[in-house]
Design a protein around this motif. Sequence first.
Motif, PDB file in Angstrom:
ATOM      1  N   GLN A 162      -9.854 -74.265  39.871  1.00  0.00           N
ATOM      2  CA  GLN A 162     -10.248 -72.890  39.566  1.00  0.00           C
ATOM      3  C   GLN A 162      -9.931 -71.954  40.730  1.00  0.00           C
ATOM      4  O   GLN A 162      -9.478 -70.816  40.530  1.00  0.00           O
ATOM      5  CB  GLN A 162     -11.747 -72.847  39.241  1.00  0.00           C
ATOM      6  N   GLU A 163     -10.180 -72.419  41.936  1.00  0.00           N
ATOM      7  CA  GLU A 163      -9.852 -71.603  43.112  1.00  0.00           C
ATOM      8  C   GLU A 163      -8.346 -71.363  43.206  1.00  0.00           C
ATOM      9  O   GLU A 163      -7.897 -70.246  43.522  1.00  0.00           O
ATOM     10  CB  GLU A 163     -10.358 -72.292  44.376  1.00  0.00           C
ATOM     11  N   VAL A 164      -7.560 -72.404  42.930  1.00  0.00           N
ATOM     12  CA  VAL A 164      -6.107 -72.244  42.962  1.00  0.00           C
ATOM     13  C   VAL A 164      -5.662 -71.246  41.894  1.00  0.00           C
ATOM     14  O   VAL A 164      -4.802 -70.378  42.141  1.00  0.00           O
ATOM     15  CB  VAL A 164      -5.425 -73.611  42.755  1.00  0.00           C
ATOM     16  N   ALA A 165      -6.246 -71.340  40.700  1.00  0.00           N
ATOM     17  CA  ALA A 165      -5.884 -70.419  39.637  1.00  0.00           C
ATOM     18  C   ALA A 165      -6.239 -68.975  40.008  1.00  0.00           C
ATOM     19  O   ALA A 165      -5.472 -68.040  39.711  1.00  0.00           O
ATOM     20  CB  ALA A 165      -6.598 -70.817  38.338  1.00  0.00           C
ATOM     21  N   GLN A 166      -7.391 -68.772  40.664  1.00  0.00           N
ATOM     22  CA  GLN A 166      -7.768 -67.429  41.095  1.00  0.00           C
ATOM     23  C   GLN A 166      -6.805 -66.885  42.139  1.00  0.00           C
ATOM     24  O   GLN A 166      -6.419 -65.706  42.110  1.00  0.00           O
ATOM     25  CB  GLN A 166      -9.201 -67.456  41.655  1.00  0.00           C
ATOM     26  N   GLN A 167      -6.398 -67.736  43.069  1.00  0.00           N
ATOM     27  CA  GLN A 167      -5.429 -67.311  44.074  1.00  0.00           C
ATOM     28  C   GLN A 167      -4.096 -66.933  43.440  1.00  0.00           C
ATOM     29  O   GLN A 167      -3.446 -65.957  43.835  1.00  0.00           O
ATOM     30  CB  GLN A 167      -5.242 -68.430  45.101  1.00  0.00           C
ATOM     31  N   ILE A 168      -3.674 -67.716  42.440  1.00  0.00           N
ATOM     32  CA  ILE A 168      -2.417 -67.405  41.765  1.00  0.00           C
ATOM     33  C   ILE A 168      -2.516 -66.071  41.032  1.00  0.00           C
ATOM     34  O   ILE A 168      -1.594 -65.240  41.071  1.00  0.00           O
ATOM     35  CB  ILE A 168      -2.049 -68.539  40.799  1.00  0.00           C
ATOM     36  N   SER A 173      -0.998 -60.290  40.610  1.00  0.00           N
ATOM     37  CA  SER A 173      -1.405 -58.900  40.402  1.00  0.00           C
ATOM     38  C   SER A 173      -1.179 -58.013  41.628  1.00  0.00           C
ATOM     39  O   SER A 173      -1.285 -56.792  41.523  1.00  0.00           O
ATOM     40  CB  SER A 173      -2.897 -58.855  40.020  1.00  0.00           C
ATOM     41  N   ARG A 174      -0.865 -58.581  42.783  1.00  0.00           N
ATOM     42  CA  ARG A 174      -0.643 -57.780  43.985  1.00  0.00           C
ATOM     43  C   ARG A 174       0.718 -57.084  43.900  1.00  0.00           C
ATOM     44  O   ARG A 174       1.722 -57.720  43.590  1.00  0.00           O
ATOM     45  CB  ARG A 174      -0.707 -58.667  45.223  1.00  0.00           C
ATOM     46  N   PRO A 175       0.812 -55.738  44.155  1.00  0.00           N
ATOM     47  CA  PRO A 175       2.110 -55.031  44.102  1.00  0.00           C
ATOM     48  C   PRO A 175       3.039 -55.522  45.192  1.00  0.00           C
ATOM     49  O   PRO A 175       2.623 -55.829  46.310  1.00  0.00           O
ATOM     50  CB  PRO A 175       1.719 -53.562  44.305  1.00  0.00           C
ATOM     51  N   VAL A 176       4.333 -55.568  44.876  1.00  0.00           N
ATOM     52  CA  VAL A 176       5.346 -56.049  45.822  1.00  0.00           C
ATOM     53  C   VAL A 176       6.454 -55.010  45.932  1.00  0.00           C
ATOM     54  O   VAL A 176       6.559 -54.080  45.123  1.00  0.00           O
ATOM     55  CB  VAL A 176       5.939 -57.399  45.341  1.00  0.00           C
ATOM     56  N   GLY A 177       7.292 -55.131  46.949  1.00  0.00           N
ATOM     57  CA  GLY A 177       8.442 -54.241  47.122  1.00  0.00           C
ATOM     58  C   GLY A 177       8.155 -53.134  48.109  1.00  0.00           C
ATOM     59  O   GLY A 177       7.591 -53.331  49.193  1.00  0.00           O
ATOM     60  N   PHE A 178       8.518 -51.853  47.731  1.00  0.00           N
ATOM     61  CA  PHE A 178       8.414 -50.704  48.629  1.00  0.00           C
ATOM     62  C   PHE A 178       6.974 -50.407  49.009  1.00  0.00           C
ATOM     63  O   PHE A 178       6.694 -49.913  50.098  1.00  0.00           O
ATOM     64  CB  PHE A 178       9.049 -49.491  47.944  1.00  0.00           C
ATOM     65  N   ALA A 179       6.048 -50.673  48.131  1.00  0.00           N
ATOM     66  CA  ALA A 179       4.658 -50.313  48.407  1.00  0.00           C
ATOM     67  C   ALA A 179       4.098 -51.070  49.595  1.00  0.00           C
ATOM     68  O   ALA A 179       3.178 -50.613  50.256  1.00  0.00           O
ATOM     69  CB  ALA A 179       3.806 -50.588  47.175  1.00  0.00           C
ATOM     70  N   ASP A 180       4.642 -52.240  49.911  1.00  0.00           N
ATOM     71  CA  ASP A 180       4.123 -53.005  51.038  1.00  0.00           C
ATOM     72  C   ASP A 180       4.453 -52.348  52.369  1.00  0.00           C
ATOM     73  O   ASP A 180       3.776 -52.598  53.378  1.00  0.00           O
ATOM     74  CB  ASP A 180       4.694 -54.430  51.015  1.00  0.00           C
ATOM     75  N   ASP A 181       5.526 -51.485  52.437  1.00  0.00           N
ATOM     76  CA  ASP A 181       5.945 -50.863  53.700  1.00  0.00           C
ATOM     77  C   ASP A 181       5.296 -49.512  53.940  1.00  0.00           C
ATOM     78  O   ASP A 181       5.569 -48.870  54.958  1.00  0.00           O
ATOM     79  CB  ASP A 181       7.480 -50.687  53.706  1.00  0.00           C
ATOM     80  N   VAL A 182       4.495 -48.994  53.050  1.00  0.00           N
ATOM     81  CA  VAL A 182       3.895 -47.666  53.153  1.00  0.00           C
ATOM     82  C   VAL A 182       2.513 -47.786  53.762  1.00  0.00           C
ATOM     83  O   VAL A 182       1.711 -48.643  53.353  1.00  0.00           O
ATOM     84  CB  VAL A 182       3.825 -46.993  51.769  1.00  0.00           C
TER      85      VAL A 182
END
Length: 248
Positions: A162-168, A173-182
């Motif tokens: 369950q913990e692994v599934a929550q981490q996945i 759901s975490r945004p990736v790409g350009f938003a990480d550099d702002v």
Amino acid sequence: MELFEIGKAGPSDCTQRCPRSWTDFEALGYPWQPLHGKKEKGPSPEEAIQKLKETEKILIKKQEFLEQKIQQELQTAKKHGTKNKRAALQALRRKKRLEQQLAQTDGTLSTLEFQREAIENATTNAEVLRTMELAAHGMKKAYQDMDIDKVDELMADITEQQEVAQQISDAISRPVGFADDVDEDELLEELEELEQEELARELLHVGDKDEEPPVKLPSIPSTHLPAGPAPKADEDEEALKQLAEWVS
């Protein structure tokens, strides 16, 4: 094998010998059975209950018969009364004997009812115990392949998965790409500067706005308002004056 003599006083003159015990008969090859015969199998609880019920019905019918006979003898005694004292006394004696039989029948019936209820309760208890034993065996069989240590390991594995599934889920759901550099703080500062510029622009153009037309109020009326009703005394004087003029 010990033998005894038949028809002779001494063992040396014996012409016919017989076994002294049943064991000797078995040794000679003769089958035997006890005198009382084969032991009979006792009735089952259901058979005993049924037999008791049948006997109870017979006793109930006997009760009804005795009660009728008692009433008949009582009526006979009343009928003869003092006219035939001997017949009345005989009827009363028969009535007493019938009452004794009725009391005995009542006691016997109570005993049979008690026995039947006891057997029924015992049968019910035995059935309950068999059911409980069957349930205990079923539960034991259901848990025979289970171990508490294995159960604890299984629950630990479930928690870990369950913990692994929550981490996945969080990672997906975490945004990736350009938003990480702002930088979030930098965005907030830029937004505040835009708000300040908009506020300054509004202050500069405050005088350029068209003045709102004044509110037009209604004009004061030039006509006089009608006078109120004349007093009642003036009306009376005017009526008297007109009456005087008419008379003259």
